[in-house]
Scaffold this motif. Sequence first.
Motif, short mmCIF file in Angstrom:
data_model
loop_
_atom_site.label_atom_id
_atom_site.label_comp_id
_atom_site.label_asym_id
_atom_site.label_seq_id
_atom_site.Cartn_x
_atom_site.Cartn_y
_atom_site.Cartn_z
N SER A 34 -1.15 -2.01 1.57
CA SER A 34 -1.03 -1.08 0.45
C SER A 34 -2.35 -0.89 -0.29
O SER A 34 -3.22 -1.77 -0.29
N ASP A 35 -2.46 0.26 -0.93
CA ASP A 35 -3.63 0.53 -1.78
C ASP A 35 -3.70 -0.47 -2.92
O ASP A 35 -4.79 -0.82 -3.38
N ASP A 36 -2.55 -0.94 -3.39
CA ASP A 36 -2.52 -1.93 -4.47
C ASP A 36 -3.23 -3.22 -4.04
O ASP A 36 -4.03 -3.77 -4.79
N GLU A 68 3.73 -11.67 -4.24
CA GLU A 68 2.43 -11.24 -3.71
C GLU A 68 1.86 -12.29 -2.74
O GLU A 68 1.34 -11.94 -1.67
N GLN A 107 3.68 -12.03 0.49
CA GLN A 107 3.24 -10.84 1.22
C GLN A 107 1.89 -11.09 1.90
O GLN A 107 1.71 -10.74 3.07
#
Length: 151
Positions: A64-66, A85, A88
């Motif tokens: 993801s961009d995040d 997080e 992930q």
Amino acid sequence: METEFKITRTSREIYTKLFEKYTLEQLNKIPDGFSNNLIWNIGHIMVSQQILVYRGAGQPLSISDDLVSLYMRGTRPERDATQEEADQIKELLFSTISKTEEDYRNGLFTTYSARKSELGFSLDSIEDAIAFNNYHEAIHLGIVMSLKKFV
């Protein structure tokens, strides 16, 4: 390239063990004298691999961009990583490498935007990027070894 992928997988196994050995609080701790923590270094090597390989080859990233905005070069931890997080990142350590191996074997990387790394290494091909990624991960492993002494 089999050796390069083997090196990457071995590196990722070492990083994965940090999730088993340290609590989330320890992964997030920034010791005095340091500008980042264990989880940032782990997230950073995963994000950097995606940028070096996929962005360099003009392909979409598998993350993801995040995550990119939190762990790319030039960032530092602005907040503690959550358990979600961390989970992930742990999962992405191997899924991104498996995808890279598959994409390489399937000939996805037909072009590469040649450039010099921040350290002055010439990255002229996808093979250069994959090899340089291993060097980059080793640098951060050294940082992780130093950080571990203080968490």
